[in-house]
Design an enzyme around this catalytic site. Structure first.
Site, PDB file in Angstrom:
ATOM      1  N   ASP A   1      24.929  40.724  36.495  1.00 19.18           N
ATOM      2  CA  ASP A   1      26.283  41.265  36.576  1.00 19.18           C
ATOM      3  C   ASP A   1      26.956  41.240  35.198  1.00 19.18           C
ATOM      4  O   ASP A   1      27.501  42.246  34.744  1.00 19.18           O
ATOM      5  CB  ASP A   1      27.098  40.433  37.583  1.00 19.18           C
ATOM      6  CG  ASP A   1      28.548  40.882  37.653  1.00 19.18           C
ATOM      7  OD1 ASP A   1      28.811  41.943  38.248  1.00 19.18           O
ATOM      8  OD2 ASP A   1      29.410  40.177  37.090  1.00 19.18           O
TER       9      ASP A   1
ATOM     10  N   GLU B   1      37.780  51.326  34.183  1.00 16.38           N
ATOM     11  CA  GLU B   1      38.396  50.027  33.854  1.00 16.38           C
ATOM     12  C   GLU B   1      37.951  48.946  34.832  1.00 16.38           C
ATOM     13  O   GLU B   1      37.778  47.786  34.457  1.00 16.38           O
ATOM     14  CB  GLU B   1      39.931  50.166  33.873  1.00 16.38           C
ATOM     15  CG  GLU B   1      40.708  48.904  33.530  1.00 16.38           C
ATOM     16  CD  GLU B   1      40.560  48.473  32.075  1.00 16.38           C
ATOM     17  OE1 GLU B   1      41.112  49.139  31.184  1.00 16.38           O
ATOM     18  OE2 GLU B   1      39.860  47.463  31.832  1.00 16.38           O
TER      19      GLU B   1
ATOM     20  N   LYS C   1      29.573  53.285  55.648  1.00 14.95           N
ATOM     21  CA  LYS C   1      28.230  53.201  56.242  1.00 14.95           C
ATOM     22  C   LYS C   1      28.314  53.282  57.754  1.00 14.95           C
ATOM     23  O   LYS C   1      27.760  54.176  58.378  1.00 14.95           O
ATOM     24  CB  LYS C   1      27.568  51.880  55.836  1.00 14.95           C
ATOM     25  CG  LYS C   1      26.705  51.994  54.582  1.00 14.95           C
ATOM     26  CD  LYS C   1      25.737  50.824  54.478  1.00 14.95           C
ATOM     27  CE  LYS C   1      25.092  50.773  53.077  1.00 14.95           C
ATOM     28  NZ  LYS C   1      25.305  49.509  52.397  1.00 14.95           N
TER      29      LYS C   1
ATOM     30  N   THR D   1      35.112  45.452  49.581  1.00 10.89           N
ATOM     31  CA  THR D   1      36.325  44.805  49.068  1.00 10.89           C
ATOM     32  C   THR D   1      37.139  45.758  48.200  1.00 10.89           C
ATOM     33  O   THR D   1      38.346  45.942  48.408  1.00 10.89           O
ATOM     34  CB  THR D   1      35.938  43.573  48.233  1.00 10.89           C
ATOM     35  OG1 THR D   1      35.053  42.765  49.001  1.00 10.89           O
ATOM     36  CG2 THR D   1      37.163  42.765  47.861  1.00 10.89           C
ATOM     37  N   VAL D   2      36.487  46.396  47.226  1.00 13.68           N
ATOM     38  CA  VAL D   2      37.208  47.253  46.284  1.00 13.68           C
ATOM     39  C   VAL D   2      37.769  48.484  46.992  1.00 13.68           C
ATOM     40  O   VAL D   2      38.953  48.811  46.860  1.00 13.68           O
ATOM     41  CB  VAL D   2      36.284  47.670  45.115  1.00 13.68           C
ATOM     42  CG1 VAL D   2      37.008  48.638  44.189  1.00 13.68           C
ATOM     43  CG2 VAL D   2      35.816  46.445  44.351  1.00 13.68           C
TER      44      VAL D   2
ATOM     45  N   GLY E   1      37.512  43.141  36.362  1.00 14.50           N
ATOM     46  CA  GLY E   1      38.479  43.465  37.400  1.00 14.50           C
ATOM     47  C   GLY E   1      39.812  43.944  36.865  1.00 14.50           C
ATOM     48  O   GLY E   1      39.900  44.978  36.219  1.00 14.50           O
TER      49      GLY E   1
ATOM     50  N   GLY F   1      33.566  32.206  49.446  1.00 12.33           N
ATOM     51  CA  GLY F   1      33.490  33.656  49.310  1.00 12.33           C
ATOM     52  C   GLY F   1      33.406  34.121  47.861  1.00 12.33           C
ATOM     53  O   GLY F   1      33.544  35.306  47.567  1.00 12.33           O
TER      54      GLY F   1
ATOM     55  N   LYS G   1      28.073  44.543  32.591  1.00 11.23           N
ATOM     56  CA  LYS G   1      29.412  44.649  32.005  1.00 11.23           C
ATOM     57  C   LYS G   1      29.334  44.657  30.482  1.00 11.23           C
ATOM     58  O   LYS G   1      30.034  45.418  29.812  1.00 11.23           O
ATOM     59  CB  LYS G   1      30.284  43.498  32.496  1.00 11.23           C
ATOM     60  CG  LYS G   1      30.567  43.562  33.993  1.00 11.23           C
ATOM     61  CD  LYS G   1      31.124  42.228  34.501  1.00 11.23           C
ATOM     62  CE  LYS G   1      31.547  42.313  35.960  1.00 11.23           C
ATOM     63  NZ  LYS G   1      31.903  40.979  36.501  1.00 11.23           N
TER      64      LYS G   1
ATOM     65  N   GLU H   1      27.790  35.615  46.845  1.00 12.66           N
ATOM     66  CA  GLU H   1      27.199  36.302  47.988  1.00 12.66           C
ATOM     67  C   GLU H   1      26.002  35.519  48.517  1.00 12.66           C
ATOM     68  O   GLU H   1      25.508  34.596  47.862  1.00 12.66           O
ATOM     69  CB  GLU H   1      26.784  37.711  47.579  1.00 12.66           C
ATOM     70  CG  GLU H   1      27.988  38.553  47.158  1.00 12.66           C
ATOM     71  CD  GLU H   1      27.573  39.915  46.621  1.00 12.66           C
ATOM     72  OE1 GLU H   1      26.474  40.373  46.962  1.00 12.66           O
ATOM     73  OE2 GLU H   1      28.367  40.492  45.865  1.00 12.66           O
TER      74      GLU H   1
END
Lengths: 433, 433
Positions: free
Chosen positions: A225, A153, A70, A38-39, A158, A211, A229, A214
């Site tokens: 996660d 950043e 990949k 995605t990023v 995000g 979505g 951070k 995951e």
């Protein structure tokens, strides 16, 4: 703002430009994107769609020279001129490589790739929170040794400029405490459980279908996660991290709909709060489900939004809110870092932007909702809000400014108010004009 | 973050330092403060209390050389070494003067003073929104011509870093729309009217008693203050301002408690919203009472807080919230600008801060409120929340982490949750441990 005038001078003075060292030798800025999830895709697309802005700010084209992927057979709509490879060697050996954007998941091979990019003299930008929480300190030192920059950043919240805001505050403020909703997935689940009275598993399934979560949600719902951070924020705010083992980390999997109901009765909401503060000179942090009252800015953060509340000694409490994930918001943060890396002079000023500003934004203002209280003549408004005695005679219309302006002329005693935000009213009767 | 490594290099390399031009000739940075009201005093105090931080970031002492004051006889607790005068000439003629901080109200003489300071080669920083809304463009050009910087973060939303955030976003984002609550006084009044069912005049009196509103509140309640701030934001975001005559500006004086009640019934809140956006390439703005629904981030902004919500094409919507006024928050913004002016290289990096970091913050963590759901043995908690059947057996305690930790050992099946924010519960029964 001084950065504005400074930048103004640079843009308008070739001499200044020439002092940009190696950059002046470049015809264009060549970047590699490691990982095309995605990023990575968001960064690629944004560079494609915002070439003009990038060139106007940087004075140079930005070219994606290579993408590490990949499965290189799968068609990703990448321009034929771009090297698409599954071998990092082919990328690091490119003749010209100025910036490496890393958007892989997990510590390795990301850490090794970034070390090699820095050693080669590339600026590096990462969106990889786990890797940066683990190796950020080492990478910063390595980058300083090689006189390249490292941008991160995108690792926290995000598109919300949390890192830069904390760094700016740190110029003069001493930060006391940071509290944040740093994981959109778990915040979405908690919001759904509360709003719809769903169980954790039902809300998780909904999040996965949308979505937002995951297939294996462990990283999000168990607080890993948010923890990564938080460790990144800790190092910026306090110059170090607590012993990871001593940071309580609880996820939201044990929260029941009954607990949420009880909290609701008390006017409280469950949020997965990541918190870090200095207590007697010691850095103390935690990630756990916490009850938040209305008076706290994080109470109102619902859905996939992220928010960070920063308490500092001079400025007091500042809260930032915005999209914590997603292709474009995260890409925006990466591109910010890219621009800083190239300019090395802070932000471009608006004295320059003003001349470049192309107000080509061609949106047409859509009609707005307006609430009309006490119209003189209800015949103008066949459908009135007769839901309750107090609202008798009030009216909700959807109209543009001009229509409202003329209506005002005919209804001197009525009060017209635009309505911001989604406005759902069960007994809503809307007049479209 | 590259600014971090860049700064790291600068701090550690005398050669880099020497490229700072005139700054290297200075033994200390000498500043003058024009106007000694709330903001002026806040700047003076902050420089006094944060000398060490300033020196560690700037590599130089910061000295207040002079203060321009209306009544110089009145004792303001200003250090004897400081020139306190009511004559600007005495200040502009000082042998060394590096930065001029202007915190006067109104266009003149502020505009003239800043022009002369810039022409003398001083960096200037202003907190004067009316003056900067009127003459900001001219001052920016003059500053660029004289290669000095002009800081104005303090003109909008006090300590909330709105200006710098917009400038950063503008690196790559195109801003579509900005909506803000830019006047804390009127937001406080509207909040009080709603919460306490008060009339406008009663809420205004309360605001005046609390020092949130001035004796003559026109500037705040008629929307002038918000309008000036909006014009400043317009120029940063869109590179220009709309024709002032064509910007609707309504205050909150006409809002009645009845209107607020009706809105409340519809789930809406009145806010004085300042809005600016591009429509077909035209800059369109307004300042007026607007109804905001729960789904909008500005719905939740209560009291004297300021908040700005920015919609940009890549990053989406970002919202900032914080203290819009007050001595220290505004001073914090001024000092930010001071540091940028001196460094001219964006923010100092944490790679440097890390070595400087003095975790001397000696706060002791106060006891927290904890909600305990379903304790095994209520005898531990003599006073339980028996307010309702569902809450039967739940308990609210005030205790420190260690106490809670030991309680957890004894109550394996109970759930312990910390409560963030003020927690008011009518039938609240609190056990202090």
């Amino acid at each position: 703002m001084e950065r504005a005038s400074l930048f103004f001078i640079q843009r308008s003075s070739p001499l200044e430009m020439n002092q940009k060292g190696s950059w002046t030798r470049m015809s264009s800025i060549k970047i590699a994107i490691l990982g095309f999830g995605t990023v990575g895709q968001g960064v690629y697309k944004t560079i494609e769609t915002h070439q003009k802005e990038l060139e106007s700010v940087l004075g140079k084209k930005v070219e994606v020279a290579a993408v590490l992927i990949k499965n290189k057979e799968k068609d990703r709509g990448i321009h034929p001129g771009v090297l698409v490879t599954d071998k990092f060697e082919e990328i690091i050996d490119l003749n010209q490589l100025d910036v490496v954007v890393e958007a892989i998941v997990g510590n390795e091979p990301a850490y090794t790739y970034l070390q090699r990019a820095i050693q080669r003299g590339c600026h590096v930008i990462t969106a990889n929170k786990e890797m940066f929480a683990s190796y950020g300190t080492d990478l910063k030192e390595l980058a300083a040794q090689h006189d390249v920059s490292i941008g991160f950043e995108a690792t926290v919240a995000g598109g919300v400029p949390v890192i830069q805001t904390i760094q700016q505050l740190l110029n003069i403020n001493r930060i006391k405490k940071i509290e944040g909703i740093l994981n959109g997935t778990s915040n979405y689940i908690l919001s759904e459980m509360r709003a719809k009275g769903e169980s954790f598993s039902a809300a998780l399934t909904a999040a996965q279908e949308k979505g937002y979560a995951e297939a294996d949600p462990t990283n999000d719902v168990e607080g890993f996660d948010a923890f990564y951070k938080l460790m990144i924020l800790s190092e910026i705010a306090f110059g170090g991290k607590p012993d990871w083992e001593r940071v309580p980390r609880e996820g939201i999997t044990a929260i029941t709909r009954e607990q949420i109901e009880k909290a609701e009765k008390l006017g409280l909401r469950f949020k997965l709060i990541a918190s870090i503060q200095l207590i007697n000179g010691e850095i103390v942090g935690s990630v756990r489900p916490t009850l938040v009252s209305k008076s706290h800015p994080l109470y109102h953060i619902e859905g996939v939004e992220n928010s960070v509340s920063i308490e500092a000694d001079i400025v007091g409490r500042i809260t930032l809110q915005g999209p914590g994930a997603g292709m474009l918001p995260t890409a925006s943060a990466v591109i910010e870092d890219l621009i800083h890396a190239v300019l090395k002079t802070g932000v471009p000023g608006n004295s320059f932007r003003m001349q470049q500003q192309t107000p080509e934004d061609s949106q047409v203002k859509e009609k707005q909702n307006w609430l009309i209280l006490n119209p003189d003549d209800l015949d103008h408004f066949p459908l009135s809000l007769s839901s309750s005695a107090e609202l008798e005679g009030s009216c909700l219309i959807q109209a543009d400014e001009n229509t409202v302006h003329s209506l005002r002329q005919e209804n001197r005693n009525a009060s017209f108010f635009e309505v911001l935000g989604e406005f759902m009213l069960e007994e809503r009767q809307l007049v479209k004009l």
